[in-house]
Scaffold this motif. Sequence first.
Motif, short mmCIF file in Angstrom:
data_model
loop_
_atom_site.label_atom_id
_atom_site.label_comp_id
_atom_site.label_asym_id
_atom_site.label_seq_id
_atom_site.Cartn_x
_atom_site.Cartn_y
_atom_site.Cartn_z
N GLY A 20 31.22 -16.06 20.20
CA GLY A 20 32.04 -16.29 21.38
C GLY A 20 32.47 -17.73 21.61
N LYS A 21 31.92 -18.67 20.83
CA LYS A 21 32.29 -20.07 21.01
C LYS A 21 33.62 -20.36 20.33
CE LYS A 21 30.73 -24.83 20.35
NZ LYS A 21 29.64 -25.73 19.92
N LYS A 22 34.44 -21.15 20.99
CA LYS A 22 35.73 -21.53 20.41
C LYS A 22 35.71 -23.02 20.07
CE LYS A 22 38.44 -17.74 21.95
NZ LYS A 22 39.82 -17.26 22.00
N TYR A 23 36.45 -23.36 19.04
CA TYR A 23 36.43 -24.73 18.51
C TYR A 23 37.83 -25.33 18.51
CZ TYR A 23 31.82 -23.48 16.67
OH TYR A 23 30.52 -23.08 16.55
N PRO A 24 37.91 -26.66 18.66
CA PRO A 24 39.21 -27.30 18.40
C PRO A 24 39.59 -27.10 16.94
CG PRO A 24 37.48 -28.95 18.58
CD PRO A 24 36.85 -27.64 18.94
N ALA A 25 40.87 -27.11 16.67
CA ALA A 25 41.35 -26.85 15.31
C ALA A 25 42.31 -27.94 14.84
CB ALA A 25 42.06 -25.50 15.22
N ALA A 95 46.90 -17.85 12.94
CA ALA A 95 45.57 -18.47 12.93
C ALA A 95 44.95 -18.47 14.32
CB ALA A 95 45.65 -19.88 12.37
N LEU A 96 45.74 -18.72 15.35
CA LEU A 96 45.23 -18.75 16.72
C LEU A 96 44.66 -17.40 17.13
CD1 LEU A 96 47.91 -20.93 18.56
CD2 LEU A 96 45.59 -21.59 17.94
N ILE A 101 39.60 -20.24 17.72
CA ILE A 101 40.21 -21.54 18.02
C ILE A 101 40.42 -21.68 19.53
CG2 ILE A 101 42.35 -22.89 17.77
CD1 ILE A 101 42.63 -21.65 14.96
N ASP A 102 40.04 -22.84 20.05
CA ASP A 102 40.32 -23.18 21.44
C ASP A 102 41.81 -23.55 21.53
OD1 ASP A 102 40.65 -24.35 23.91
OD2 ASP A 102 38.91 -25.67 23.76
N SER A 103 42.58 -22.69 22.17
CA SER A 103 44.03 -22.87 22.19
C SER A 103 44.46 -24.11 22.96
CB SER A 103 44.72 -21.63 22.77
OG SER A 103 44.28 -21.40 24.09
N ASP A 104 43.55 -24.72 23.73
CA ASP A 104 43.87 -25.95 24.45
C ASP A 104 43.62 -27.20 23.61
OD1 ASP A 104 44.65 -24.65 26.77
OD2 ASP A 104 42.60 -24.60 27.55
N ARG A 105 43.04 -27.01 22.41
CA ARG A 105 42.72 -28.16 21.56
C ARG A 105 43.17 -27.89 20.12
NH1 ARG A 105 36.55 -29.60 22.51
NH2 ARG A 105 36.36 -27.32 22.50
#
Length: 226
Positions: A20-25, A95-96, A101-105
């Motif tokens: 459930g964790k999202k990451y900057p990409a 990819a999003l 992926i954190d869509s804000d980063r």
Amino acid sequence: MHNDLAYEYDIHLPSGGEEGKKYPAVFALHGIGYDEQYMLSLVEDLKEEFILIGIRGDLPYEDGYAYYYLKEYGKPERKMFDDSIGKLKHFIEYALNQYPIDSDRVYLIGFSQGAILSMSLALILGDKIKGIAAMNGYIPSFVKEEYPLQPISHLSVFLTQGESDHIFPLNIGQENYEYLRQHAGAVKYTIYPAGHEISQDHQRDIVSWLRHDAFHHNSNKATNPA
């Protein structure tokens, strides 16, 4: 390669990622004659903090690849350029949806042809992109004049140029800086004592900038060339 996609790519996900964790990409775009591994090697230090995606151009060029061909330096084949922008937009959207992926980063980094595409994509994707690191490139005039541009007042930019770049000389970097500081939220412009290349100092600064912008939400104003 996914059947829907025009590009082959290499992706590095942080090891031991939490459910459930999202990451900057970081989407990495190489220069003409290079490949995705070259770009990924520049940001390898971020592999446990970011999702790193290196996109390989779909056209062969010398010992590497290209996203589009040129009539001459500074003059892309327009139809091929337009097509590459469309295919890269589609790739990023895929990819999003596919990866955590954190869509804000979402960040784009690019060298030479990859820098040209990164700056152009940022102008048309607007708030889908948080920041770009554009190394030794330019924004085609037809992009500024004919493309449907989005506001980029939120955008963080790390713009770089080589002091002795014989392909895109210093005045090109200055034009990029003048344009982007009028439109983007924060612009850092650094000139390196190098040619059309990425130096170790350059690489270190890009990693530092990405890490700081993604995790500390840098909100500085445009800064002068250093």
